[in-house]
Every structure is written in C-alpha cells, then in structure tokens.
Design an enzyme around this catalytic site. Structure first.
Site, PDB file in Angstrom:
ATOM      1  N   LYS A 138     -13.820 -26.576  23.751  1.00 36.79           N
ATOM      2  CA  LYS A 138     -14.368 -27.912  23.452  1.00 36.79           C
ATOM      3  C   LYS A 138     -15.061 -28.538  24.652  1.00 36.79           C
ATOM      4  O   LYS A 138     -15.889 -29.425  24.502  1.00 36.79           O
ATOM      5  CB  LYS A 138     -13.238 -28.886  23.034  1.00 36.79           C
ATOM      6  N   GLU A 162     -19.177 -23.670  16.883  1.00 33.53           N
ATOM      7  CA  GLU A 162     -18.479 -23.986  15.625  1.00 33.53           C
ATOM      8  C   GLU A 162     -16.965 -23.879  15.784  1.00 33.53           C
ATOM      9  O   GLU A 162     -16.211 -24.639  15.177  1.00 33.53           O
ATOM     10  CB  GLU A 162     -18.965 -23.049  14.511  1.00 33.53           C
ATOM     11  N   VAL A 165     -14.029 -26.999  16.919  1.00 32.92           N
ATOM     12  CA  VAL A 165     -13.309 -27.983  16.095  1.00 32.92           C
ATOM     13  C   VAL A 165     -12.963 -27.347  14.756  1.00 32.92           C
ATOM     14  O   VAL A 165     -13.827 -26.812  14.066  1.00 32.92           O
ATOM     15  CB  VAL A 165     -14.167 -29.258  15.864  1.00 32.92           C
ATOM     16  N   ILE A 169     -13.740 -23.286  10.079  1.00 25.41           N
ATOM     17  CA  ILE A 169     -14.270 -24.107   8.987  1.00 25.41           C
ATOM     18  C   ILE A 169     -15.579 -24.753   9.443  1.00 25.41           C
ATOM     19  O   ILE A 169     -15.616 -25.401  10.487  1.00 25.41           O
ATOM     20  CB  ILE A 169     -13.257 -25.213   8.595  1.00 25.41           C
ATOM     21  N   GLY A 219       0.176 -18.347  20.169  1.00 21.41           N
ATOM     22  CA  GLY A 219      -1.130 -18.464  20.845  1.00 21.41           C
ATOM     23  C   GLY A 219      -1.982 -19.567  20.250  1.00 21.41           C
ATOM     24  O   GLY A 219      -3.193 -19.611  20.466  1.00 21.41           O
ATOM     25  N   GLU A 222      -2.471 -24.973  23.061  1.00 26.31           N
ATOM     26  CA  GLU A 222      -3.331 -24.802  24.224  1.00 26.31           C
ATOM     27  C   GLU A 222      -2.541 -24.136  25.356  1.00 26.31           C
ATOM     28  O   GLU A 222      -1.306 -24.245  25.398  1.00 26.31           O
ATOM     29  CB  GLU A 222      -3.835 -26.163  24.709  1.00 26.31           C
ATOM     30  N   ASP A 233      -6.454 -32.544  23.389  1.00 22.56           N
ATOM     31  CA  ASP A 233      -7.240 -31.615  22.562  1.00 22.56           C
ATOM     32  C   ASP A 233      -7.932 -32.385  21.435  1.00 22.56           C
ATOM     33  O   ASP A 233      -9.127 -32.204  21.181  1.00 22.56           O
ATOM     34  CB  ASP A 233      -6.307 -30.533  21.992  1.00 22.56           C
ATOM     35  N   LYS A 237     -11.954 -33.008  20.789  1.00 24.76           N
ATOM     36  CA  LYS A 237     -12.632 -32.737  19.510  1.00 24.76           C
ATOM     37  C   LYS A 237     -13.318 -34.001  18.993  1.00 24.76           C
ATOM     38  O   LYS A 237     -14.424 -33.946  18.449  1.00 24.76           O
ATOM     39  CB  LYS A 237     -11.619 -32.218  18.489  1.00 24.76           C
ATOM     40  N   GLY A 334      -5.931 -20.696  12.251  1.00 27.96           N
ATOM     41  CA  GLY A 334      -5.299 -19.739  13.165  1.00 27.96           C
ATOM     42  C   GLY A 334      -6.340 -19.008  13.982  1.00 27.96           C
ATOM     43  O   GLY A 334      -7.522 -19.340  13.953  1.00 27.96           O
TER      44      GLY A 334
HETATM   45  N1  LIG Z   1      -6.017 -20.512  20.387  1.00 29.25           N
HETATM   46  C1  LIG Z   1      -6.581 -21.126  19.366  1.00 29.25           C
HETATM   47  O1  LIG Z   1      -6.093 -21.077  18.229  1.00 29.25           O
HETATM   48  C2  LIG Z   1      -7.871 -21.886  19.558  1.00 29.25           C
HETATM   49  C3  LIG Z   1      -8.504 -22.466  18.449  1.00 29.25           C
HETATM   50  C4  LIG Z   1      -9.734 -23.131  18.630  1.00 29.25           C
HETATM   51  C5  LIG Z   1     -10.288 -23.221  19.906  1.00 29.25           C
HETATM   52  N2  LIG Z   1      -9.604 -22.678  20.980  1.00 29.25           N
HETATM   53  C6  LIG Z   1     -10.219 -22.786  22.298  1.00 29.25           C
HETATM   54  O2  LIG Z   1     -10.673 -21.492  22.674  1.00 29.25           O
HETATM   55  C7  LIG Z   1     -10.537 -21.327  24.088  1.00 29.25           C
HETATM   56  C8  LIG Z   1      -9.710 -20.063  24.333  1.00 29.25           C
HETATM   57  O3  LIG Z   1      -8.428 -20.211  23.784  1.00 29.25           O
HETATM   58  P1  LIG Z   1      -7.346 -19.065  23.990  1.00 29.25           P
HETATM   59  O4  LIG Z   1      -6.202 -19.434  23.118  1.00 29.25           O
HETATM   60  O5  LIG Z   1      -7.983 -17.743  23.860  1.00 29.25           O
HETATM   61  O6  LIG Z   1      -6.964 -19.312  25.535  1.00 29.25           O
HETATM   62  P2  LIG Z   1      -6.176 -18.305  26.505  1.00 29.25           P
HETATM   63  O7  LIG Z   1      -5.380 -17.342  25.705  1.00 29.25           O
HETATM   64  O8  LIG Z   1      -5.511 -19.158  27.510  1.00 29.25           O
HETATM   65  O9  LIG Z   1      -7.362 -17.452  27.212  1.00 29.25           O
HETATM   66  C9  LIG Z   1      -8.226 -18.003  28.171  1.00 29.25           C
HETATM   67  C10 LIG Z   1      -8.959 -16.871  28.862  1.00 29.25           C
HETATM   68  O10 LIG Z   1      -9.853 -17.428  29.819  1.00 29.25           O
HETATM   69  C11 LIG Z   1      -9.696 -16.736  31.061  1.00 29.25           C
HETATM   70  N3  LIG Z   1     -10.130 -17.645  32.109  1.00 29.25           N
HETATM   71  C12 LIG Z   1      -9.577 -18.817  32.508  1.00 29.25           C
HETATM   72  N4  LIG Z   1     -10.332 -19.397  33.452  1.00 29.25           N
HETATM   73  C13 LIG Z   1     -11.369 -18.554  33.684  1.00 29.25           C
HETATM   74  C14 LIG Z   1     -12.480 -18.576  34.558  1.00 29.25           C
HETATM   75  N5  LIG Z   1     -12.696 -19.600  35.391  1.00 29.25           N
HETATM   76  N6  LIG Z   1     -13.354 -17.538  34.529  1.00 29.25           N
HETATM   77  C15 LIG Z   1     -13.153 -16.492  33.699  1.00 29.25           C
HETATM   78  N7  LIG Z   1     -12.126 -16.426  32.827  1.00 29.25           N
HETATM   79  C16 LIG Z   1     -11.248 -17.442  32.825  1.00 29.25           C
HETATM   80  C17 LIG Z   1      -8.239 -16.331  31.091  1.00 29.25           C
HETATM   81  O11 LIG Z   1      -8.040 -15.266  31.991  1.00 29.25           O
HETATM   82  P3  LIG Z   1      -6.603 -14.539  32.105  1.00 29.25           P
HETATM   83  O12 LIG Z   1      -6.458 -13.750  30.822  1.00 29.25           O
HETATM   84  O13 LIG Z   1      -6.709 -13.651  33.266  1.00 29.25           O
HETATM   85  O14 LIG Z   1      -5.608 -15.634  32.214  1.00 29.25           O
HETATM   86  C18 LIG Z   1      -8.051 -15.910  29.631  1.00 29.25           C
HETATM   87  O15 LIG Z   1      -8.488 -14.603  29.433  1.00 29.25           O
HETATM   88  C19 LIG Z   1      -9.870 -22.612  24.628  1.00 29.25           C
HETATM   89  O16 LIG Z   1     -10.866 -23.449  25.153  1.00 29.25           O
HETATM   90  C20 LIG Z   1      -9.235 -23.239  23.389  1.00 29.25           C
HETATM   91  O17 LIG Z   1      -9.200 -24.626  23.471  1.00 29.25           O
HETATM   92  C21 LIG Z   1      -8.435 -21.997  20.824  1.00 29.25           C
END
Ligand SMILES: NC(=O)c1ccc[n+]([C@@H]2O[C@H](COP(=O)([O-])OP(=O)(O)OC[C@H]3O[C@@H](n4cnc5c(N)ncnc54)[C@H](OP(=O)(O)O)[C@@H]3O)[C@@H](O)[C@H]2O)c1
Length: 367
Positions: A138, A162, A165, A169, A219, A222, A233, A237, A334
C-alpha cells in the site's frame, strides 16, 4: 507477449504469486498469449538472484524454504540489493526494458514510519529503468500516488496496485474500467482482514491473542502486526482509496485512526446482546472542501451490509453521484487472492502492450 519479471520481496505474497504463475501458465498462454519468466529476485535477508535466461521457481522456493540464500550461496553477498537488481536488468535485459516487456513486482512490507520509502524509490527507479510496476504494497499508492502515476505516464509505463486493497477483488480496476463517468462521493468499508478475523473470533469466545496468532501463522497479518491492530494498514488503504478514487492527496498520517486494541470481550458481547457488531470501519467523505479519512471501530446496526462480514471477509460501499451506492464484497480473502491481483495486473499490462503494438504505438516515453 514475453514478459521478464523482477521481484523485490519474496515473502508470503510473492511466493504464492510465483506458484500461481506456474499453475496458470497455460491460461496465460492460451487465453492471453502471455509467457513470463522470473529473471531477478531481491530480498532483505535471503539474498538476491539474477539470470537473464530465467530463474527456476522451484529452486527459488526450495532455497527460500531451506533458509539459504535464494542464489544458493552465502547470504551476505555485499551489494546485492535492489540497485544491483536494477542495474543487472538494465544491462542484461536492455532490449526488453526498451520494449516495455519488463515488470517489477513490488511486495516489500508496508512501512508507515518512513513516508512510504523505500517502496516509493523501488517504483520510481523501476519506471526510470523502463519497467512497468505492479505492487501489493500500500505504501507507494498511500504516500506517493500522484507523483508515481505522473512518472509512469511520462515514462509510457504502467503502475498498477490492485492487490493493495481487498486482495484480488477488483476495486481500482472496477472504478477505472466501469465507472468512468461517476464521481465517488464517499466510501465506507471493512478493509483489514486480520482485525475482522479477531473481532469475529472474539464474538465466538476466542481470545484476541489466539486469533491474532492464527493470522500471523497464516501470513495474513502484516509483518509488524501492530500495523493491523492499530489501524495503520486500514489507514494506508483509506489513503490509497482517497488518492485514487477521489483524486485526493491523503497519506496514512492524515487519516484519523483508532485501532482495535481497546476492544474488550465484554464490549464485543455487549454489542452482540443488543444485536449489533463491532467492526473496524474505514471511511472517507468530503466536508467543506476537505477530504476526510477515518478508521475506527464502530458498532454496526444489523441492517448495515458491513455488519454481515465475518472472519477474513472484507467489503466496501462506494457512494456515487450517478449509480447510488455500489457495494463490493470479498467473501474469500487470503494470499491466493492477493497473488491473483498481481497476476491480473500483469495480464492487463500484457494486453495493453499487445494492443499498443498492434496499433503501431511504441511504449516509449512521450516527448
Ligand atoms: N499477506 C497478505 O495477505 C497481504 C495482502 C494484501 C497486501 N499485502 C501486502 O503485500 C506486501 C507483501 O506482504 P507479505 O505478506 O508477502 O510480506 P512478507 O512475507 O513480510 O514479505 C516481504 C518480503 O520483502 C522483503 N523485503 C523487505 N524489505 C526489503 C527491501 N528493502 N528490499 C528487498 N526486499 C525486501 C523480505 O525479505 P526477507 O524474505 O529476506 O525478509 C520479504 O521477502 C506487504 O506490503 C503487504 O502489506 C499482503
């Protein structure tokens, strides 16, 4: 169309995305004439890898799962950061960059303390290098939408988000593609799955802590769960929705915010006994020329569509000037849904690229 993908972040969302790419490869190819390969990945603590001929998804996933660096070496290969990834891409995929066939997939965590950085830099630099950008983060759209959209337009590249948020969807796509002559006057929504899951679980007798732990294990919470609990969060959004749907200039810091930490089981059960439900509601409206965003727990009347949302479900009500109120519900949220949003943005980029080429338009920057 062939697309080369650069991934910055290889966490929950990105790993589900690369699996989904494989699972849907025949649909991408047969229905949309798109073939993708991952050419580069960078992470914070799991190293980085680049190969202009394509990296193996299975190998990347195995290495990540085993805790080793994703390039199969030690983790501390100095300098292998995001700048390194982009410079490899500029050097080895220069033709693909110039032809608009490189896409950066940005999935680093939301950081509200840094004004949207470093994610904003990731987007800016990728656009400068000639890549399109898709993000589920975001931060860029909540803190820097106007600037980044202008940079993308000037570069002749796309900036899509997309998944930022309500997962997969369509909200931004829905409004952009199907409501071109409507004004969004205000909106109300339940947009954070983790807090909705916790509030629903408390209604069913579970503890706050137990429900939060389940979301962290899945997962879905956040990386820093206080972002969910304290409403950051949802505020990010809200700012993103204000900026894109209402042409606003919000940031998460300008959204009035109250999280759910102070909600006790007694308060949840007391509301239930009166036929009401407590939900964390994100909203925005115009007041005296100002666009005001707000995130706060509210006791909802049983007739309110947002009161029907259980667990991971999310919903958004858009009040428009022409169509009245348009409601969008996400009944199954999810990781797969978020990964799907990235995939759907990717297909949109490929289809637009194909359309532009068929019309003889180059994707080069406008003069
Ligand atoms: N999880 C959900 O259901 C969901 C839903 C909608 C949106 N989002 C958004 O999608 C994004 C990712 O979510 P996630 O759940 O996948 O997060 P996550 O599991 O914490 O993964 C974040 C990734 O980013 C890497 N990272 C962090 N800082 C970095 C940097 N400066 N340069 C390069 N890589 C970096 C981390 O490296 P390491 O692996 O080495 O730690 C990790 O691989 C977030 O912004 C979240 O708000 C998530």
């Amino acid at each position: 169309m062939y697309l080369d993908l650069l991934l910055v972040g290889f966490g929950h969302v990105a790993r589900r995305f690369v699996k989904l790419l494989d699972e849907r490869a025949s649909v991408l190819h047969d229905r949309h004439d798109v073939r993708c390969r991952i050419v580069g990945v960078t992470t914070a603590r799991h190293g980085a890898a680049f190969d202009p001929n394509g990296l193996s998804t299975a190998v990347l996933l195995d290495r990540y799962a085993s805790g080793s660096s994703i390039d199969g070496t030690d983790r501390d290969r100095a300098g292998r950061d995001y700048s390194w990834l982009l410079s490899e891409a500029r050097h080895h995929t220069a033709t693909a960059c110039a032809e608009g066939r490189v896409v950066l997939i940005e999935t680093t965590p939301l950081d509200v303390t840094n004004g949207g950085f470093p994610a904003i830099d990731h987007v800016r630099e990728a656009l400068l290098a000639g890549a399109h950008v898709i993000t589920a983060n975001k931060a860029p759209v909540a803190f820097g939408y106007r600037d980044l959209a202008a940079r993308a337009a000037a570069a002749g590249r796309r900036f899509f988000f997309e998944g930022a948020v309500m997962d997969g969807i369509p909200i931004f796509n829905l409004v952009r593609e199907t409501l071109p002559a409507c004004e969004i006057l205000r909106f109300r929504g339940v947009v954070n799955a983790t807090t909705n899951f916790i509030l629903t679980a408390m209604e069913r007798g579970r503890t706050y802590h137990d429900a939060l732990t389940e979301m962290q294990r899945a997962g879905i919470a956040e990386a820093d769960a206080s972002h969910d609990e304290d409403g950051w969060d949802a505020a990010a959004k809200t700012a993103a929705l204000i900026n894109v749907l209402m042409d606003g200039d919000a940031t998460p810091l300008t959204v009035a915010r109250e999280g759910i930490r102070a909600i006790t089981p007694d308060r949840v059960h007391d509301a239930r006994a009166r036929g009401r439900r407590i939900r964390l509601v994100a909203s925005a409206q115009r007041e005296g020329g100002l666009l005001l965003g707000r995130v706060a727990p509210e006791e909802l009347h049983p007739g309110d569509p947002l009161a029907q949302l259980d667990g991971l479900q999310n919903g958004l009500l858009l009040e428009t000037d022409v169509l009245g109120t348009v409601g969008i519900l996400q009944l199954d949220g999810g990781l797969t849904q978020t990964a799907y949003a990235l995939l759907s943005d990717l297909i949109t980029i490929a289809k637009q690229g194909t359309r532009d080429r068929n019309r003889g338009h180059s994707l080069a920057p406008s003069p």
